[in-house]
Design a protein around this motif. Structure first.
Motif, PDB file in Angstrom:
ATOM      1  N   LEU A  45      48.569  23.992 -39.448  1.00 38.59           N
ATOM      2  CA  LEU A  45      47.557  24.666 -40.259  1.00 38.59           C
ATOM      3  C   LEU A  45      48.147  25.854 -41.009  1.00 38.59           C
ATOM      4  CD1 LEU A  45      44.509  24.595 -37.799  1.00 38.59           C
ATOM      5  CD2 LEU A  45      44.852  23.218 -39.854  1.00 38.59           C
TER       6      LEU A  45
ATOM      7  N   THR B 202      48.294  26.320 -45.022  1.00 37.99           N
ATOM      8  CA  THR B 202      47.733  27.507 -45.676  1.00 37.99           C
ATOM      9  C   THR B 202      48.744  28.117 -46.636  1.00 37.99           C
ATOM     10  OG1 THR B 202      46.408  27.917 -43.709  1.00 37.99           O
ATOM     11  CG2 THR B 202      46.683  29.751 -45.248  1.00 37.99           C
TER      12      THR B 202
ATOM     13  N   GLN C 146      38.160  14.483 -37.982  1.00 43.32           N
ATOM     14  CA  GLN C 146      38.445  15.854 -37.562  1.00 43.32           C
ATOM     15  C   GLN C 146      39.921  16.015 -37.184  1.00 43.32           C
ATOM     16  OE1 GLN C 146      35.870  17.213 -34.459  1.00 43.32           O
ATOM     17  NE2 GLN C 146      37.214  18.896 -33.858  1.00 43.32           N
TER      18      GLN C 146
ATOM     19  N   VAL D  99      41.988  16.092 -40.336  1.00 45.46           N
ATOM     20  CA  VAL D  99      41.842  17.368 -41.043  1.00 45.46           C
ATOM     21  C   VAL D  99      42.715  18.422 -40.395  1.00 45.46           C
ATOM     22  CG1 VAL D  99      40.217  19.234 -41.538  1.00 45.46           C
ATOM     23  CG2 VAL D  99      39.545  16.862 -41.912  1.00 45.46           C
ATOM     24  N   GLY D 100      42.737  18.439 -39.065  1.00 43.25           N
ATOM     25  CA  GLY D 100      43.541  19.437 -38.382  1.00 43.25           C
ATOM     26  C   GLY D 100      45.015  19.153 -38.414  1.00 43.25           C
TER      27      GLY D 100
ATOM     28  N   GLY E 124      45.836  18.034 -42.706  1.00 39.91           N
ATOM     29  CA  GLY E 124      45.502  19.109 -43.628  1.00 39.91           C
ATOM     30  C   GLY E 124      45.391  18.684 -45.071  1.00 39.91           C
TER      31      GLY E 124
ATOM     32  N   ILE F 207      37.356  20.496 -44.086  1.00 39.18           N
ATOM     33  CA  ILE F 207      36.676  21.477 -43.240  1.00 39.18           C
ATOM     34  C   ILE F 207      35.169  21.436 -43.469  1.00 39.18           C
ATOM     35  CG2 ILE F 207      36.464  23.924 -42.710  1.00 39.18           C
ATOM     36  CD1 ILE F 207      39.043  22.672 -41.728  1.00 39.18           C
ATOM     37  N   ASP F 208      34.755  21.345 -44.727  1.00 43.85           N
ATOM     38  CA  ASP F 208      33.322  21.308 -45.021  1.00 43.85           C
ATOM     39  C   ASP F 208      32.661  20.088 -44.395  1.00 43.85           C
ATOM     40  OD1 ASP F 208      33.561  23.612 -46.529  1.00 43.85           O
ATOM     41  OD2 ASP F 208      33.995  22.522 -48.375  1.00 43.85           O
TER      42      ASP F 208
ATOM     43  N   THR G 259      32.505  20.300 -40.404  1.00 47.92           N
ATOM     44  CA  THR G 259      31.470  21.193 -39.879  1.00 47.92           C
ATOM     45  C   THR G 259      30.066  20.591 -40.033  1.00 47.92           C
ATOM     46  OG1 THR G 259      31.422  22.314 -42.017  1.00 47.92           O
ATOM     47  CG2 THR G 259      32.809  23.254 -40.297  1.00 47.92           C
TER      48      THR G 259
ATOM     49  N   ASP H 258      29.735  16.619 -37.513  1.00 50.32           N
ATOM     50  CA  ASP H 258      30.430  16.767 -36.238  1.00 50.32           C
ATOM     51  C   ASP H 258      29.911  15.749 -35.228  1.00 50.32           C
ATOM     52  OD1 ASP H 258      27.969  17.691 -35.508  1.00 50.32           O
ATOM     53  OD2 ASP H 258      28.562  19.779 -35.256  1.00 50.32           O
TER      54      ASP H 258
END
Length: 1528
Positions: free
Chosen positions: A363, A367, A549, A552-553, A556, A562-563, A566, A569
């Motif tokens: 992550l 970033t 999920q 995404v983690g 990336g 992320i949207d 959340t 879920d």
């Protein structure tokens, strides 16, 4: 393998999942340490007491089970728990039962924590080997669930000093104890740990050399023999034996001497065992487990010489052909272990290795927008060149076959084997394996192959054995697997494939660098989102959410990851409707996902086999179309129109629904921009929508294929836009196809009408109108489960159609439409079909106001007629319900005008008519085979009354008449106190709503201030009105308000006298609490009693109320609620109640009503004056009732009344009255009974009833002399008289038996005992012999047969009793196909009356009254004081055997109870009772009474001894005890 089982656990129910809270690791530490120490410390004290032992064991299980999800919390405490239990085991003074109990506790810990951890704590010293071995040696290998032992195993002690003690413990075990399998399981695990000692086992055999002549077996042989023996048992000890062998055979000193012999023994066992027999399955299971464990734990160089032989032998077993899942799984597991033995344990250098596996680091890199991973370095081929043994190819082939197995556990084991094998192969061969796995993804393969292939790909990817060069091919098949859904009949398969495909995506997220998956990110992200939102199965949606999920983690790179995570879920995707209608809209807001989601719905979901999915998909397309209007209008709608005429029914249904929803969505979008919907739709699309109905008619797609045509007949151009006459559809023209198509087209008509499609004046409007009318007319042809949905769709379509196409000017109807439509609908309300009335009532209720204007009075009159019940349509409850709903809806549609015309609005002229129709239906209590169908009408009436009243209160409150409002509130209050929970709750909510409505308040509510005080606004919102415990205490407060008292009491009468235990209990308690509160207010009590009598008088001979009311009167009288009236002679309450009871039971044959009236009459005896003699006269009339059960019940209750109220009978005749009541056989002949009844009348000074005497003279029954007789009837094969087919047998003894050898024809058994003066009042009991067969035994009277004992009724048949007046015995032989020996036989006993039967036979399981207990003490065959030691249930005989420990013996005629072996003045014995009584062991002393029947003691009355002492002393003080007995 379910992905949902990996990152997240469990799956809750579909409906509750959306709101389920996150419940992660709720426990932080092992908090019951002190309690566990105390429980373990009590083992020595409780092991000998069964009840205490079970309590301790159950509590220990409960505590341990709390940590099933977090067993690691036990780790710091395992050692001291182990030591406490092993101290018990090692203590030589410990009894065997205590040792077994300690091992059971060890097993419970093992089940929770796993044996590998716990086993480390076991002692494994040299001294423990022989004791454990001895203990195991004599354990019974026939004795059974441990989830995991691997963790627990490491905790076992395994020092040298442990060997001999463990072997000694094995030696002392009982080989016949089948209750101690946990002991053997734990001992074998312990013995496996002792095998880890580094010393040669031959050192334990020093004495063998010193004493060569003694026949002793070496320690090594003893362990091997024990392990081999336990491989063939059927319990879990088999698993422990496999673990033991894996540790033992692989020891350095054992493998040289025993490995070859054991493997040879194992292969021989496999060869001679067959998976066709259970013994063979068990033997093969244990052997395969042992071999798999050995080849897993043994060194490669030790096992390699035997691998080929074992593989060949395994091939000969043909395990893939077995139907035993476990054998196939073990076979796959052994095959992969053999394959790993063939290959060198070398990690492939060519495997793919991800440089950074840290989620936080990944992550951070994402970033920063940079990557530090190094490119993959592929080794040269030369590094991987080595020879692959020949057996490897066979192993891989068998593993590939295992991937297609029918059971998931086998496929999962094969997938793991593929991964392990590929990790040791050269790159080229491993790539061939990957290619073979990809061959599973063919549409010629089954879903099992797809699932196994997904598991294998996930395993290969997780291990880095799936190189990036294969990703393009792999991703393509995984995307197909994510939507795999193969239809099978009425459902489909593929959920496991989709779940496994999500697991592959989850594994790839962990296995590959982001740059490797970057080319496939978009496709994978879209596929996972679609699965997470649109999959039918909740597990698949959650698996897809978890995989998304993880990507995404880990990666990336997923768009808007992320949207989406959340929002979608784990818990959010649990609710299917939320996924389709809410989450999908949010995700589709991102352009990357919009079009793929729409395409998926069109391609996969609107043609789904599940109708709910099709409907949700259509609604989802409605929502998504507003996000992509151009695409939906130009691409999606044309495609759907072509699918609307598909030959597949589900596709047609989903396509038509989707067309309707998308069109309406485009209309709403166009309306926002003030544009017509046609701006979005091409002319071709508009015409396609218009022609759907006509094309379906032409292709006969409104029905399944069959004979006949659907013919439309038009009368002229003018009628084209109205209703078209139609040839009626026959029942055969309906079916699933017709139901789905009609519902879909009705939805289409509704949405197109709402979308204001330009069809005004078009003939298609008439076609649509015909479809709606015909659907409503033909609802009775629709299946019951789809009827409501189709009706609602047709009514909604009608409302939309009329609003759009039947309006001439705003607010003005087309005259032709109004003139044609309403009269025809009103005519249909008189249809003989209930469903047609339902449909057209609802249709009238849905009409717009402009069509009703000018016709309102006609409509209200027609609907009112529907709500009325007549003899020919009394069962049309659903029609009345829908008529009431329609009336309320019509009133809301037309509005209220106080001075308006009655044809246009609700006004002063018609409001009374409407209220009258609604209020009349509040008394609808129609019942039929469906139950209280009138409750549907009452519920609809309450709702309609509330809606109408609130409408009037808001607009014209002066139209609400005070009398009408009072009647309304009283009727609702009555419903609020009745017995059906759901309707009572609805009535309470209506009552509270009317009371607290303040916009403005409803006028003329009676006692408003008192009601608001009793039902405050602050409290009613939190009350669960469905719960009787909360509703009745509040509703019964209305009894204090005179206006409501009558109706609340009427409702309470039904509840108090009902059948539901909770309703009866709480309603009775609330009523008695109210009466208790007014005891000191004579005026209030008299007012209450007057109302109660009025309720009784108004409902005379109304069984729905009167029977329940009698039960309620019994309750209030028995609780002394009217004792204040007993002091006044001939109190009016008693006089009138007696008169009402006499009128109610006059000429009644209702047993329940008569029994209830007896209790009420007995409750009136305390009232003094002349009325008492009238009450007694009425009771004495019942003593002569034709029904024996009524006479007996009356006698019993009068006996109790005489015992209770001393002033009823004079003291000088009391004993005689008691004797007559107790000694008379009230089920005897009527002349005898009436003679005794008249005697009672004389004793009590009551006039004798003047009845016309009937024929027959009385007689006295003398005690039966138990003369025994055994009758052997002639053999049916040799006796010549069998030609008559029916023979007569006369039995002259009072007891005996009948035995009929080789029965043929029939026997009539005539019971004519010499010891009885007459046969009237005699009771016969028969008991079939064990093994009786060949004939049925009937009770015969005047040609009617009632089966008593069926042929072959099983061992130890039940006792059957009947009166000789009911008939005689008829024994009829059953036809047989062979001449094997058969014997029909039974014992019989005759008794005068039923006094000798006891409660076990005459009134099973009913508690005895005080009078019956006193009588039983004097007349029973045995009377003892004692306690219940144990109860054994015998289901095949429907009996329970009660083992008694007797402390005092008052009487026994047979030696039922014998002195206990331990002496101390105690006796022991057993008695029988019925299984249905549910007797169980308990504490305390009881007084046991009973009679002997057929040589066995049958339990009679059995009160607690303390209760008997109280009863006896009370009777003794009054001089009413029939006999004397010591009570100390």
């Amino acid at each position: 393998m379910a992905l949902s089982d990996l990152p997240v656990a469990g799956a809750a129910e579909e409906e509750a999942e959306g709101e389920a809270p996150a419940r992660g690791a709720a426990l932080e530490a092992f908090g019951e340490s002190a309690e566990i120490r105390a429980l373990l410390g009590r083992l020595r004290a409780v092991h000998g007491e069964r009840e205490a032992r079970e309590v301790v064991e159950e509590r220990f299980r409960v505590i341990m089970d709390k940590y099933q999800e977090q067993p690691h919390l036990l780790d710091p405490h395992l050692e001291w728990m182990m030591n406490l239990l092993l101290d018990v085991v090692r203590d030589k003074t410990s009894p065997a039962a205590l040792v077994h109990l300690a091992f059971k506790f060890l097993y419970i810990i093992t089940k929770v924590r796993g044996y590998k951890v716990f086993l480390r704590l076991f002692p494994h010293e040299v001294a423990d080997v022989l004791p454990v071995l001895d203990m195991c040696a004599v354990q019974s290998p026939t004795d059974h669930e441990v989830r995991g032992y691997k963790v627990f195993l490491r905790l076992f002690p395994h020092e040298v000093a442990d060997v001999l003690p463990v072997l000694d413990m094995c030696a002392v075990q009982s080989p016949t104890d089948h209750e101690t399998w946990e002991t053997r399981y734990m001992l074998l695990l312990w013995l496996s740990m002792t095998c880890l000692i580094p010393f040669d086992f031959s050192r334990f055999d020093g004495n063998l050399l010193a004493h060569p002549k003694e026949a002793r077996v070496s320690t090594m042989d003893r362990i091997l023999h024990i392990a081999q023996a336990y491989l063939a048992v059927s319990d879990k000890a088999r698993d422990a034996a496999a673990v033991l062998l894996s540790r033992f055979i692989t020891r350095p000193d054992v493998k040289q001497r025993k490995m070859a012999d054991f493997l040879d023994w194992s292969l021989c066992t496999l060869a001679r065992s067959s998976f066709q027999t259970m013994e063979g399955v068990i033997a093969m299971d244990g052997t395969l487990q042992a071999l798999a464990q050995i080849f897993k734990h043994g060194k490669r160089e030790d096992c390699l010489p035997y691998a080929s032989t074992v593989l060949q032998s395994l091939d000969g077993c043909r395990l893939p052909e077995s139907n035993q899942t476990l054998l196939r799984k073990l076979g796959v597991k052994l095959v992969q272990r053999l394959g790993l033995t063939f290959l060198r344990p070398k990690v492939a250098t060519w495997r793919y290795q991800r440089g950074c596996r840290s989620l936080a680091a990944n992550l951070q890199l994402c970033t920063q927008g940079r990557s530090e991973q190094k490119p993959l370095e592929v080794p040269s081929e030369s590094d991987e060149d080595y020879d692959v043994p020949d057996g490897v190819e066979s192993v891989i082939e068998q593993l590939l076959v295992g991937l297609k197995d029918k059971d998931t556990v086998v496929r999962w084991s094969a997938a793991k084997g593929i991964g392990r094998m590929a990790g040791r192969l050269p790159r080229a061969l491993a790539d061939d394996v990957v290619g073979s796995v990809l061959d599973c993804f063919s549409f010629q393969e089954t879903d099992k192959a797809w699932h196994g292939g997904c598991l294998a790909l996930a395993e290969l990817g997780r291990r880095g054995l799936l190189l990036p060069s294969r990703l393009e091919e792999v991703v393509a098949v995984i995307l197909k697997a994510l939507t795999y859904d193969e239809k099978r009949g009425a459902c489909s398969v593929g959920a496991n494939v989709r779940d496994a495909a999500c697991y592959v995506c989850w594994a790839f997220a962990r296995a590959y660098e982001p740059q490797e998956l970057r080319p496939f990110v978009t496709a994978i992200a879209r596929a996972l989102v679609i699965s997470a939102v649109f999959d039918r199965d909740v597990n698949c949606r959650r698996a897809a959410s978890a995989a998304f999920q993880e990507n995404v983690g880990r990666q990336g790179t997923f768009p808007h990851g992320i949207d989406i995570v959340t929002t979608a879920d784990y818990f959010a995707v649990g609710n299917r409707a939320n996924c389709f209608l809410v989450i999908s809209v949010f995700i589709a807001g991102f352009p990357e996902y919009t079009q793929p989601m729409i395409d998926h719905l069109v391609a996969m979901k609107i043609c789904h086999w599940d109708g709910d999915i099709r409907e949700l998909s259509a609604k989802a397309l409605h929502n998504l179309a507003q996000l992509a209007p151009e695409y939906s209008a130009t691409q999606v709608l044309p495609a759907l129109l072509s699918m609307a005429l598909s030959s597949d029914l589900h596709t047609r249904h989903g396509a038509i629904l989707s067309c309707a929803e998308i069109t309406y969505a485009l209309f709403k979008l166009a309306a926002q921009r003030d544009r017509p919907v046609t701006d979005y739709l091409e002319e071709k699309v508009v015409q396609g929508l218009r022609q759907i109905h006509q094309q379906l008619c032409e292709r006969q797609l409104y029905r399944p294929p069959g004979p006949g045509l659907l013919v439309l007949v038009r009368m002229g151009p003018r009628d084209a836009e109205l209703v078209l006459p139609l040839v009626p559809l026959a029942a055969e023209l309906w079916g699933l196809g017709g139901e789905l198509m009609r519902q879909a087209v009705c939805v289409l008509v509704e949405k197109l009408s709402l979308s204001r499609m330009p069809f005004r004046g078009d003939s298609v409007v008439g076609d649509w109108q015909w479809l709606i009318d015909d659907t409503l007319r033909s609802l009775h042809l629709v299946s019951s489960h789809a009827r409501q949905q189709i009706k609602d769709a047709a009514v909604a379509a009608l409302a939309a159609l009329c609003c759009e196409y039947y309006v001439q000017e705003p607010g003005e109807a087309r005259p032709a439409a109004q003139e044609e439509l309403i009269p025809r609908y009103l005519a249909e309300l008189r249809s003989p079909e209930e469903m047609a009335r339902c449909g057209f009532s609802s249709a009238l209720g849905a009409l717009p106001g402009f069509l009703l204007r000018g016709r309102l009075q006609q409509v209200l009159t027609g609907l009112t007629a529907v709500t009325r019940s007549s003899p020919k349509d009394v069962s049309f409850a659903e029609a009345r319900r829908d008529g009431l709903k329609a009336i309320a809806r019509v009133c809301q549609t037309v509005g209220v005008k106080a001075e308006g015309p009655p044809d246009d609005a609700v006004c002063a002229e018609n409001v009374a008519q409407v209220y009258a129709a609604l209020l009349d239906c509040m008394g609808d209590y129609t019942t039929d085979s469906r139950g209280d169908v009138g409750s549907w009408v009452r519920e609809a009436a309450m709702t309609s009354l509330m809606d109408l009243t609130l409408l009037l209160a808001q607009t014209q409150p002066m139209l609400i008449d005070a009398y009408v409002c009072e009647r309304l509130m009283c009727c609702v209050a009555q419903q609020a106190s009745e017995k059906i929970d759901r309707f009572r709750a609805h009535a309470c909510r209506v009552l509270v709503t009317l009371l607290h409505f303040d916009s403005p308040p409803v006028p003329h509510v009676p006692h408003r201030e008192e009601l608001e005080r009793l039902l405050p606004r602050s409290d009613v919102a939190s009350v669960n009105w469905s719960a009787a415990s909360q509703a009745f205490p509040r509703v019964t407060q209305l009894l204090g308000l005179p206006t409501y008292r009558y109706h609340v009491l009427l409702g309470l009468a039904v509840s108090v006298g009902g059948l539901t235990e909770s309703t009866v209990r709480h309603s009775t308690q609330s009523l008695l609490e109210h009466l208790k509160g007014i005891q000191k207010d004579p005026q209030a009590l008299w007012s209450f009693s007057e109302t109660l009598l009025q309720v009784f008088e108004d409902n005379l001979l109304n069984d729905r109320v009167s029977v329940s009311l009698l039960k309620m009167l019994d309750q209030v009288l028995a609780n002394g609620c009217f004792d204040i009236f007993t002091a006044e002679e001939n109190h009016p309450f008693c006089v009138k109640l007696l008169a009402l009871c006499k009128e109610e039971i006059k000429k009644s044959k209702d047993v329940q009503k008569l029994l209830s009236s007896i209790a009420v009459l007995c409750g009136l005896v305390p009232f003094c004056g002349d009325v008492r003699k009238k009450v007694l006269l009425q009771l004495f009339l019942l003593l002569g009732h034709p029904f024996p059960v009524i006479r007996k019940a009356t006698a019993r209750q009068v006996y109790e009344v005489v015992l209770t109220y001393t002033d009823v009978v004079a003291g000088d005749v009391l004993d005689e009255v008691m004797a007559v009541l107790s000694d008379t056989a009230w089920d005897a002949a009527l002349p005898v009974v009436r003679e005794q009844r008249n005697r009672l009348c004389d004793l009590l000074g009551v006039p004798r009833p003047q009845l016309v005497p009937k024929g027959g003279s009385g007689f006295s029954l003398q005690p039966a002399i138990m003369a025994k007789a055994s009758v052997r009837t002639p053999c049916g094969l040799t006796h010549e008289a069998h030609r008559k087919e029916v023979e007569q047998v006369y039995l002259r003894c009072a007891a005996g038996s009948v035995e009929w050898l080789y029965p043929t024809g029939a026997l009539i058994v005539n019971l004519r005992p010499n010891t009885f003066s007459a046969t009237r009042g005699l009771t016969v009991c028969i008991k079939p012999f064990s093994g009786s067969s060949g004939a049925n035994v009937y009770l015969e009277r005047t040609g009617e047969l009632r089966l008593l004992v069926p042929d072959g009724s099983g061992p130890g048949g039940r006792v059957q009793c009947f009166s000789l007046e009911q008939g005689g015995l008829f024994v009829e032989a059953t036809p047989q196909q062979d001449i094997s020996r058969r014997t029909t036989g039974f014992q019989y006993e005759l008794m005068s009356g039923r006094r000798g039967l006891g409660p076990a036979l005459s009134a099973p399981c009913r508690p005895c009254s005080d009078a019956e207990v006193l009588l039983a003490v004097c007349t029973s065959d045995f009377v003892v004081r004692g306690s219940i030691q144990d109860v054994t249930h015998v289901p095949e005989r429907q009996e329970s055997v009660i083992h008694l420990r007797v402390s005092r013996l008052y009487r026994q005629k047979s030696r039922v109870f014998r002195p206990a072996p331990e002496g101390h003045g105690h006796w022991q014995g057993r008695v029988l009772t019925l299984l249905e009584c549910g007797v169980r062991p308990g504490h305390g002393d009881f007084l046991f009474t009973g009679h002997m029947h057929f040589g066995e003691a049958q339990l009679g009355c059995a009160p607690r001894f303390s209760d008997f002492q109280r009863t006896y002393r009370d009777a003794e003080e009054r001089g009413l005890n029939p006999c004397e007995i010591g009570t100390e």
